[in-house]
Design a protein around this motif. Structure first.
Motif, PDB file in Angstrom:
ATOM      1  N   CYS A   1       4.798  -4.032   1.812  1.00 54.98           N
ATOM      2  CA  CYS A   1       6.096  -4.706   1.763  1.00 54.98           C
ATOM      3  C   CYS A   1       6.887  -4.271   0.541  1.00 54.98           C
ATOM      4  O   CYS A   1       8.092  -4.046   0.605  1.00 54.98           O
ATOM      5  CB  CYS A   1       5.917  -6.221   1.755  1.00 54.98           C
ATOM      6  N   LEU A   2       6.208  -4.149  -0.563  1.00 55.36           N
ATOM      7  CA  LEU A   2       6.888  -3.741  -1.787  1.00 55.36           C
ATOM      8  C   LEU A   2       7.339  -2.286  -1.718  1.00 55.36           C
ATOM      9  O   LEU A   2       8.419  -1.942  -2.193  1.00 55.36           O
ATOM     10  CB  LEU A   2       5.983  -3.970  -2.991  1.00 55.36           C
ATOM     11  N   VAL A   3       6.525  -1.432  -1.122  1.00 48.63           N
ATOM     12  CA  VAL A   3       6.918  -0.039  -0.953  1.00 48.63           C
ATOM     13  C   VAL A   3       8.136   0.048  -0.038  1.00 48.63           C
ATOM     14  O   VAL A   3       9.067   0.806  -0.294  1.00 48.63           O
ATOM     15  CB  VAL A   3       5.746   0.796  -0.408  1.00 48.63           C
ATOM     16  N   ALA A   4       8.155  -0.762   1.017  1.00 50.18           N
ATOM     17  CA  ALA A   4       9.310  -0.778   1.925  1.00 50.18           C
ATOM     18  C   ALA A   4      10.564  -1.223   1.186  1.00 50.18           C
ATOM     19  O   ALA A   4      11.646  -0.664   1.384  1.00 50.18           O
ATOM     20  CB  ALA A   4       9.035  -1.693   3.108  1.00 50.18           C
ATOM     21  N   LEU A   5      10.419  -2.220   0.318  1.00 50.92           N
ATOM     22  CA  LEU A   5      11.560  -2.673  -0.474  1.00 50.92           C
ATOM     23  C   LEU A   5      12.061  -1.562  -1.379  1.00 50.92           C
ATOM     24  O   LEU A   5      13.255  -1.331  -1.496  1.00 50.92           O
ATOM     25  CB  LEU A   5      11.181  -3.910  -1.298  1.00 50.92           C
ATOM     26  N   ALA A   6      11.141  -0.840  -1.982  1.00 54.94           N
ATOM     27  CA  ALA A   6      11.522   0.257  -2.860  1.00 54.94           C
ATOM     28  C   ALA A   6      12.201   1.371  -2.066  1.00 54.94           C
ATOM     29  O   ALA A   6      13.193   1.955  -2.523  1.00 54.94           O
ATOM     30  CB  ALA A   6      10.304   0.793  -3.594  1.00 54.94           C
ATOM     31  N   CYS A   7      11.691   1.667  -0.878  1.00 53.88           N
ATOM     32  CA  CYS A   7      12.301   2.720  -0.051  1.00 53.88           C
ATOM     33  C   CYS A   7      13.695   2.328   0.404  1.00 53.88           C
ATOM     34  O   CYS A   7      14.573   3.172   0.541  1.00 53.88           O
ATOM     35  CB  CYS A   7      11.423   3.019   1.158  1.00 53.88           C
ATOM     36  N   ALA A   8      13.902   1.038   0.652  1.00 52.83           N
ATOM     37  CA  ALA A   8      15.224   0.573   1.066  1.00 52.83           C
ATOM     38  C   ALA A   8      16.231   0.739  -0.063  1.00 52.83           C
ATOM     39  O   ALA A   8      17.434   0.769   0.167  1.00 52.83           O
ATOM     40  CB  ALA A   8      15.158  -0.884   1.490  1.00 52.83           C
ATOM     41  N   ASN A   9      15.747   0.876  -1.279  1.00 53.70           N
ATOM     42  CA  ASN A   9      16.601   1.028  -2.442  1.00 53.70           C
ATOM     43  C   ASN A   9      16.462   2.434  -3.025  1.00 53.70           C
ATOM     44  O   ASN A   9      16.419   2.609  -4.231  1.00 53.70           O
ATOM     45  CB  ASN A   9      16.215  -0.015  -3.499  1.00 53.70           C
ATOM     46  N   GLU A  10      16.378   3.446  -2.162  1.00 54.78           N
ATOM     47  CA  GLU A  10      16.096   4.794  -2.623  1.00 54.78           C
ATOM     48  C   GLU A  10      17.192   5.379  -3.511  1.00 54.78           C
ATOM     49  O   GLU A  10      16.936   6.317  -4.252  1.00 54.78           O
ATOM     50  CB  GLU A  10      15.824   5.713  -1.438  1.00 54.78           C
ATOM     51  N   ASN A  11      18.401   4.840  -3.472  1.00 56.07           N
ATOM     52  CA  ASN A  11      19.472   5.345  -4.324  1.00 56.07           C
ATOM     53  C   ASN A  11      19.536   4.642  -5.673  1.00 56.07           C
ATOM     54  O   ASN A  11      20.375   4.963  -6.482  1.00 56.07           O
ATOM     55  CB  ASN A  11      20.822   5.212  -3.613  1.00 56.07           C
ATOM     56  N   ALA A  12      18.671   3.695  -5.893  1.00 53.21           N
ATOM     57  CA  ALA A  12      18.660   2.951  -7.148  1.00 53.21           C
ATOM     58  C   ALA A  12      17.850   3.701  -8.195  1.00 53.21           C
ATOM     59  O   ALA A  12      16.904   4.421  -7.876  1.00 53.21           O
ATOM     60  CB  ALA A  12      18.084   1.563  -6.926  1.00 53.21           C
ATOM     61  N   ASN A  13      18.221   3.505  -9.442  1.00 53.68           N
ATOM     62  CA  ASN A  13      17.493   4.110 -10.555  1.00 53.68           C
ATOM     63  C   ASN A  13      16.511   3.106 -11.126  1.00 53.68           C
ATOM     64  O   ASN A  13      16.791   1.911 -11.201  1.00 53.68           O
ATOM     65  CB  ASN A  13      18.469   4.547 -11.649  1.00 53.68           C
ATOM     66  N   VAL A  14      15.377   3.597 -11.552  1.00 51.35           N
ATOM     67  CA  VAL A  14      14.344   2.747 -12.133  1.00 51.35           C
ATOM     68  C   VAL A  14      14.669   2.512 -13.604  1.00 51.35           C
ATOM     69  O   VAL A  14      14.811   3.452 -14.378  1.00 51.35           O
ATOM     70  CB  VAL A  14      12.951   3.397 -11.999  1.00 51.35           C
ATOM     71  N   LEU A  15      14.808   1.236 -13.962  1.00 50.72           N
ATOM     72  CA  LEU A  15      15.050   0.873 -15.352  1.00 50.72           C
ATOM     73  C   LEU A  15      13.747   0.615 -16.097  1.00 50.72           C
ATOM     74  O   LEU A  15      13.632   0.901 -17.284  1.00 50.72           O
ATOM     75  CB  LEU A  15      15.930  -0.386 -15.437  1.00 50.72           C
ATOM     76  N   LYS A  16      12.775   0.055 -15.392  1.00 53.56           N
ATOM     77  CA  LYS A  16      11.502  -0.294 -16.016  1.00 53.56           C
ATOM     78  C   LYS A  16      10.407  -0.198 -14.969  1.00 53.56           C
ATOM     79  O   LYS A  16      10.608  -0.602 -13.821  1.00 53.56           O
ATOM     80  CB  LYS A  16      11.585  -1.713 -16.563  1.00 53.56           C
ATOM     81  N   ARG A  17       9.264   0.337 -15.356  1.00 55.22           N
ATOM     82  CA  ARG A  17       8.117   0.397 -14.451  1.00 55.22           C
ATOM     83  C   ARG A  17       6.841   0.280 -15.273  1.00 55.22           C
ATOM     84  O   ARG A  17       6.657   0.997 -16.249  1.00 55.22           O
ATOM     85  CB  ARG A  17       8.107   1.690 -13.669  1.00 55.22           C
ATOM     86  N   GLU A  18       5.988  -0.646 -14.870  1.00 55.83           N
ATOM     87  CA  GLU A  18       4.699  -0.838 -15.523  1.00 55.83           C
ATOM     88  C   GLU A  18       3.643  -0.952 -14.443  1.00 55.83           C
ATOM     89  O   GLU A  18       3.882  -1.542 -13.399  1.00 55.83           O
ATOM     90  CB  GLU A  18       4.695  -2.130 -16.348  1.00 55.83           C
ATOM     91  N   GLN A  19       2.473  -0.397 -14.713  1.00 57.10           N
ATOM     92  CA  GLN A  19       1.385  -0.537 -13.757  1.00 57.10           C
ATOM     93  C   GLN A  19       0.044  -0.375 -14.466  1.00 57.10           C
ATOM     94  O   GLN A  19      -0.075   0.374 -15.418  1.00 57.10           O
ATOM     95  CB  GLN A  19       1.500   0.457 -12.614  1.00 57.10           C
ATOM     96  N   GLU A  20      -0.905  -1.138 -13.974  1.00 52.82           N
ATOM     97  CA  GLU A  20      -2.276  -1.066 -14.467  1.00 52.82           C
ATOM     98  C   GLU A  20      -3.178  -1.356 -13.285  1.00 52.82           C
ATOM     99  O   GLU A  20      -3.064  -2.402 -12.644  1.00 52.82           O
ATOM    100  CB  GLU A  20      -2.503  -2.100 -15.566  1.00 52.82           C
ATOM    101  N   VAL A  21      -4.065  -0.423 -12.980  1.00 54.89           N
ATOM    102  CA  VAL A  21      -4.961  -0.578 -11.841  1.00 54.89           C
ATOM    103  C   VAL A  21      -6.390  -0.414 -12.319  1.00 54.89           C
ATOM    104  O   VAL A  21      -6.735   0.593 -12.935  1.00 54.89           O
ATOM    105  CB  VAL A  21      -4.649   0.463 -10.739  1.00 54.89           C
ATOM    106  N   ASN A  22      -7.205  -1.422 -12.069  1.00 48.19           N
ATOM    107  CA  ASN A  22      -8.620  -1.405 -12.408  1.00 48.19           C
ATOM    108  C   ASN A  22      -9.421  -1.657 -11.136  1.00 48.19           C
ATOM    109  O   ASN A  22      -8.860  -1.912 -10.080  1.00 48.19           O
ATOM    110  CB  ASN A  22      -8.925  -2.489 -13.451  1.00 48.19           C
ATOM    111  N   VAL A  23     -10.722  -1.638 -11.235  1.00 51.64           N
ATOM    112  CA  VAL A  23     -11.572  -1.832 -10.068  1.00 51.64           C
ATOM    113  C   VAL A  23     -11.405  -3.241  -9.503  1.00 51.64           C
ATOM    114  O   VAL A  23     -11.314  -3.419  -8.286  1.00 51.64           O
ATOM    115  CB  VAL A  23     -13.051  -1.575 -10.430  1.00 51.64           C
ATOM    116  N   ASN A  24     -11.343  -4.259 -10.365  1.00 49.36           N
ATOM    117  CA  ASN A  24     -11.310  -5.646  -9.901  1.00 49.36           C
ATOM    118  C   ASN A  24      -9.971  -6.334 -10.084  1.00 49.36           C
ATOM    119  O   ASN A  24      -9.861  -7.529  -9.803  1.00 49.36           O
ATOM    120  CB  ASN A  24     -12.392  -6.458 -10.615  1.00 49.36           C
TER     121      ASN A  24
END
Length: 119
Positions: free
Chosen positions: A9-32
């Motif tokens: 759902c979040l990826v779809a939201l991002a794709c719907a806004n493909e002309n928008a510029n990213v101002l901030k992005r944070e991510q952290e992925v661990n096993v759990n």
């Protein structure tokens, strides 16, 4: 599985806004656990975090916000876990579902009073 649905759902939201510029992005992925957030220049803000509660049970919490084409601020907070996807708060408020028709309610009550036997 629910994690994948929420992420899709979040990826779809991002794709719907493909002309928008990213101002901030944070991510952290661990096993759990994981968490990510992003903000676009068209007022879209998304944050989500999840943790593994059991062998295959995820609890995912998130919030989203944006400005509608009419200029109204829209926000949504949710949780997805072993009980499914649940909206915790929404602005504007989500519409109230219509009442269950009387005939359907009577049928549900009859089914509950007459459970299927194992014979």
């Amino acid at each position: 599985m629910k994690f994948i649905i929420a992420l899709a759902c979040l990826v779809a939201l991002a794709c719907a806004n493909e002309n928008a510029n990213v101002l901030k992005r944070e991510q952290e992925v661990n096993v759990n656990d994981f968490k990510f957030a992003y903000e676009l220049d068209n007022s879209v803000k998304v944050a989500q975090e999840g943790k593994l509660k059991g062998e295959d049970i995820w609890e995912v919490k998130g919030d989203q916000g944006w400005t509608s084409p009419e200029g109204e601020q829209v926000s949504l907070q949710y949780v997805a876990d072993e009980n499914g996807y649940q909206v915790l708060s929404a602005n504007p408020a989500l519409p109230t579902p219509p009442p269950i028709p009387e005939a359907i309610q009577r049928a549900l009550e009859w089914i509950a009073a007459h459970p299927k036997s194992d014979e």
